[in-house]
Design an enzyme around this catalytic site. Structure first.
Site, PDB file in Angstrom:
ATOM      1  N   HIS A  88       0.591  -1.326   0.052  1.00 16.30           N
ATOM      2  CA  HIS A  88       0.053   0.065   0.086  1.00 16.30           C
ATOM      3  C   HIS A  88       0.848   1.322  -0.043  1.00 16.30           C
ATOM      4  CE1 HIS A  88       0.033  -0.203   4.728  1.00 16.30           C
ATOM      5  NE2 HIS A  88       0.002   1.217   4.344  1.00 16.30           N
ATOM      6  N   ASP A 224       1.390  -7.556   2.365  1.00 14.47           N
ATOM      7  CA  ASP A 224       1.637  -6.445   1.957  1.00 14.47           C
ATOM      8  C   ASP A 224       2.739  -5.833   1.822  1.00 14.47           C
ATOM      9  OD1 ASP A 224       0.969  -3.518   1.925  1.00 14.47           O
ATOM     10  OD2 ASP A 224      -0.502  -3.395   3.699  1.00 14.47           O
ATOM     11  N   SER A 656       3.994   2.065   8.497  1.00 21.58           N
ATOM     12  CA  SER A 656       3.908   1.394   7.362  1.00 21.58           C
ATOM     13  C   SER A 656       4.981   1.134   6.589  1.00 21.58           C
ATOM     14  CB  SER A 656       2.763   1.776   6.296  1.00 21.58           C
ATOM     15  OG  SER A 656       1.557   1.497   6.748  1.00 21.58           O
TER      16      SER A 656
HETATM   17  N1  ARG Z   1      -4.972   0.716   7.477  1.00 20.95           N
HETATM   18  C1  ARG Z   1      -3.520   0.613   7.058  1.00 20.95           C
HETATM   19  C2  ARG Z   1      -3.046   2.060   7.290  1.00 20.95           C
HETATM   20  O1  ARG Z   1      -3.432   2.835   7.587  1.00 20.95           O
HETATM   21  C3  ARG Z   1      -3.647   0.300   5.672  1.00 20.95           C
HETATM   22  C4  ARG Z   1      -4.274   1.096   4.593  1.00 20.95           C
HETATM   23  C5  ARG Z   1      -4.451   0.381   2.985  1.00 20.95           C
HETATM   24  N2  ARG Z   1      -5.352  -0.508   2.892  1.00 20.95           N
HETATM   25  C6  ARG Z   1      -6.559  -0.475   3.045  1.00 20.95           C
HETATM   26  N3  ARG Z   1      -7.106  -1.439   2.783  1.00 20.95           N
HETATM   27  N4  ARG Z   1      -7.228   0.721   2.577  1.00 20.95           N
HETATM   28  O2  ARG Z   1      -2.941   2.838   6.830  1.00 20.95           O
HETATM   29  N1  GLU Z   2      -1.254   1.383   7.630  1.00 21.58           N
HETATM   30  C1  GLU Z   2      -0.455   2.567   8.349  1.00 21.58           C
HETATM   31  C2  GLU Z   2       0.218   3.360   7.470  1.00 21.58           C
HETATM   32  O1  GLU Z   2      -0.052   3.431   6.233  1.00 21.58           O
HETATM   33  C3  GLU Z   2       0.084   2.052   9.450  1.00 21.58           C
HETATM   34  C4  GLU Z   2      -0.902   1.390  10.427  1.00 21.58           C
HETATM   35  C5  GLU Z   2      -0.911   2.164  11.486  1.00 21.58           C
HETATM   36  O2  GLU Z   2      -1.734   3.289  11.544  1.00 21.58           O
HETATM   37  O3  GLU Z   2      -0.616   1.768  12.427  1.00 21.58           O
HETATM   38  O4  GLU Z   2       0.894   3.960   7.957  1.00 21.58           O
END
Ligand code: ARG
Ligand code: GLU
Length: 720
Positions: A88, A224, A656
């Site tokens: 991502h 990921d 991330s």
């Molecule tokens: N929750 C994770 C982070 O903030 C992954 C985000 C990307 N994935 C998604 N399905 N939107 O940002």
């Molecule tokens: N998915 C998040 C990012 O893009 C990291 C997850 C979190 O917020 O801990 O940084």
């Protein structure tokens, strides 16, 4: 039992409990580990030393970690500058190289040789060369009683001097940031490489497996990851893209361990966490979860329901809105988790208890009492004063963000203001640039979807915001349309010149002055300007005034907590996108009564979730085949393929792509998310349920090696 223990003893018991409870909380500065954390880290099982993590005289772990494009983290995993980060995080780059014929998002991408590695203009990787504490010099001219503005300007002057004179090489940069709410300042000497090429990515059905349904959720089964490579000039220094550039010889590349982890094993995550607010008073925590999160969730709930309805019916809309939906849903879901987590762990009650402790200790010491008495109460008071304005701000910004007609209106206003500043003579050139910049937006825009969102969100906005905050101009327009979102939206989308690229072009094709005067007649721009005016006059001004008082007191309260509570806990600075180390232990958790989550997932779980043809849960045929044959090579354990695991490392957005390291500092996984109940760790870390989610490095390498057959990459790695 407890009642019978004498008070001093009770206090001691509480102190010990509290200290234990904080054990894995914290995002620590790497150069301070030796003084603050090394002992605890070793106690938790770490086998290396603080100077193996941060050392300015020889290569250390920090030299393998980069800020990836300023929004994620990545790490160097080979002597040829190979970088590992999340799928991502690489998503934009992968998407930009994709076309219908070569759909790398769908099918994955593997450069078979160096010449196939793809450049990504604008993408960069920043190393931290050195971190200096410059607090004393930065605050040298600060005098008691200075206003916030005066204080900032004497600091800025100092920082400027420091930047000019700091020791660094010509190709290095300097960055200074405030820490602990402005009580301390640290300087970072950095090196930024701007030739970062795409090397490999799995198909989305692996890299984004589970998509929005599984986002922020454990158990998780997402691979990921994606891979890039840093290229440098022939001298090894940062150089703009050139085909003559060579792979970077890094100061340090991570060693990879294929041994995996067991329950309670020490783990450590290094990276660039973006923003946390861990030292808020109880009133602010309460406001965040009960009022502000709720407001934003309220607006996004409505918008997402509408988009989802259209995406399910219409393939074209599904493609146009998939990325937007994911973006909007990401924090929508996070805020709901945060609200739930704080409630479930009595986060506000715990803050109140902490504040009671703080008050008692502070008042018992005459020096502290003189310095800090009343600070916390005033801070809580200012937070309660700011609440209606902060709520109005959040409703307003969600409205403008989610109704894209308003976003266009906002962009048009900004464009016209720019023209005004640069001179009307520039109008025609700037207009072409503006229209070109709007082109990609309209490609993914559907006025019907937007209309329905507008109906729903204007109704919510008008209901949620007191009329005096929305302002007279808005009130008048709202009145003219019978105080009804549908009446208003029907008119906006029928008559406005902003709903398609053709109409927008015709609108701005007119002379500058005509366009400016028509801003008050086009119904959409008229409404946007009315709402903007209402916001600026009635919300953002008072908000900024109260916020200045809060910032000032928040700084004093931070210092007060560090003075008064230092026997109870060590203080780490809130995240601010600078390099941090966090450490914890591999462990499951109990999210709710009678439910226990294990800490590992396996490929079997991918197959359990498999829904053929589904856009979230499809599984590529080749992966199914490998699963059926149990063909995991050296990456499987006892006939099973590990996929993801969790631990109590304290992470946030920006982490991330961060490496998960074991007790020896070897790479065992790649951080990519947190568990839903634990997303509150940005304001309230609770070791009982806060977990970060990592993809196991063995799954990553299994995909590269066995699934994609890209063995040239495996040959570069240092495996153990
Ligand atoms: N929750 C994770 C982070 O903030 C992954 C985000 C990307 N994935 C998604 N399905 N939107 O940002
Ligand atoms: N998915 C998040 C990012 O893009 C990291 C997850 C979190 O917020 O801990 O940084």
């Amino acid at each position: 039992m407890l009642q019978r223990i004498a008070k001093p003893v009770l206090l001691l018991v509480l102190l010990v409990l509290a200290r234990q409870a904080y054990a894995t909380e914290g995002m620590w500065l790497p150069q301070l580990l030796s003084g603050l954390n090394e002992k605890e880290m070793k106690g938790m099982g770490m086998k290396i030393t603080a100077s193996d993590i941060y050392n300015i005289n020889k290569g250390s772990l920090k030299d393998a970690i980069v800020s990836f494009g300023g929004f994620c983290t990545a790490e160097v995993i080979s002597e040829q500058g190979l970088l590992l980060t999340n799928h991502h995080c690489g998503y934009d780059a992968i998407q930009k190289h994709s076309s219908l014929q070569n759909n790398f998002l769908e099918n994955g991408f593997w450069a078979k040789s160096a010449v196939e590695e793809l450049p990504n203009p604008g993408l960069f990787a920043t190393f931290i060369v050195r971190i200096d504490d410059i607090t004393k010099a930065a605050l040298q001219d600060v005098k008691p009683g200075m206003s916030e503005k005066e204080r900032q300007s004497v600091i800025d002057r100092r920082l400027n001097d420091i930047k000019q004179t700091v020791r660094r090489e010509s190709w290095q940069d300097v960055m200074i940031k405030p820490f602990y709410e402005g009580n301390q300042y640290f300087l970072f000497v950095t090196e930024t490489y701007r030739d970062v090429r795409l090397v490999g990515a799995p198909p989305s059905s692996i890299g984004k497996f589970g998509s929005d349904t599984d986002n922020w959720v454990w158990p998780r089964h997402t691979g990921d990851f994606s891979m890039f490579r840093i290229y440098a000039g022939k001298d090894g220094r940062p150089a703009p893209y050139s085909k003559d550039n060579v792979p970077l010889k890094p100061k340090y590349a991570l060693t990879i361990s294929l041994k995996g982890v067991k329950q309670n094993d020490f783990t450590m995550v290094m990276g660039f966490p973006g923003r946390t607010t861990e030292y808020l008073p109880s009133e602010a925590v309460k406001q965040t979860v009960e009022v502000l999160d709720a407001a934003k969730v309220d607006m996004r709930d409505a918008a997402l329901k509408i988009i989802d309805g259209y995406m399910r019916k219409d393939q074209q809309i599904k493609i146009q809105y998939a990325a937007k939906y994911a973006g909007t849903a990401n924090y929508w879901k996070k805020w709901m988790g945060e609200m739930q987590g704080v409630k479930q762990t009595n986060g506000i009650g715990k803050k109140l208890q902490y504040e009671d402790n703080y008050r008692q200790l502070m008042e018992a010491n005459p020096v502290w009492k003189q310095k800090y008495s009343g600070v916390l109460d005033s801070l809580n008071l200012y937070y309660s004063q700011i609440q209606p304005y902060a709520q109005a701000r959040d409703y307003y910004s969600e409205l403008v963000k989610n109704v894209e007609l308003f976003t266009v209106g906002d962009r048009l206003i900004t464009f016209l203001n720019d023209v005004h500043e640069r001179g009307e003579g520039q109008y025609e050139t700037m207009r072409e640039q503006f229209l070109a910049s709007m082109q990609p937006f309209y490609q993914n825009y559907n006025a019907k979807v937007d209309h329905d969102i507008c109906v729903s969100l204007t109704n919510l906005y008008a209901k949620a915001i007191p009329a005096r905050y929305a302002g007279n101009e808005f009130a008048q327009i709202w009145q003219e349309h019978n105080r009804d979102g549908r009446t208003l939206s029907d008119k906006l989308y029928a008559l406005s010149g902003l709903t398609s690229p053709e109409k927008l072009k015709a609108f701005v094709q007119q002379p500058y002055n005509t366009v400016v005067s028509q801003m008050w007649t086009d119904p959409a721009t008229r409404l946007v300007m009315a709402m903007r005016k209402g916001f600026v006059d009635n919300v953002s001004k008072p908000l900024a005034d109260i916020q200045a008082n809060i910032n000032n007191l928040q700084r004093t309260y931070m210092q007060a907590q560090m003075d008064v509570m230092s026997s109870k806990k060590a203080f780490y600075p809130d995240a601010n996108s600078t390099l941090r180390v966090t450490y914890g232990k591999v462990d499951g958790y109990n999210p709710r009564d009678a439910i226990h989550y294990d800490f590992y997932t396996y490929l079997d779980g991918v197959m359990e979730k498999y829904v053929p043809g589904d856009y979230e849960f499809d599984v590529p045929a080749r992966l199914i085949e490998l699963y059926k044959k149990k063909d995991y090579g050296r990456y499987g354990v006892n006939g099973k393929m590990p996929v993801c695991f969790i631990a109590s490392n304290h992470t946030t957005g920006g982490n991330s792509g961060s490496p998960a390291l074991d007790a020896h500092g070897h790479l065992i996984g790649l951080n990519f998310d947190r568990t839903w109940e634990g997303t509150m760790s940005d304001i309230n870390f609770d070791p009982a349920i806060c977990r970060n989610i990592m993809v196991d490095i063995r799954y990553v390498l299994f995909i590269v090696d066995k699934y994609a057959g890209c063995t040239r990459l495996i040959d570069e790695l240092k495996l153990q």
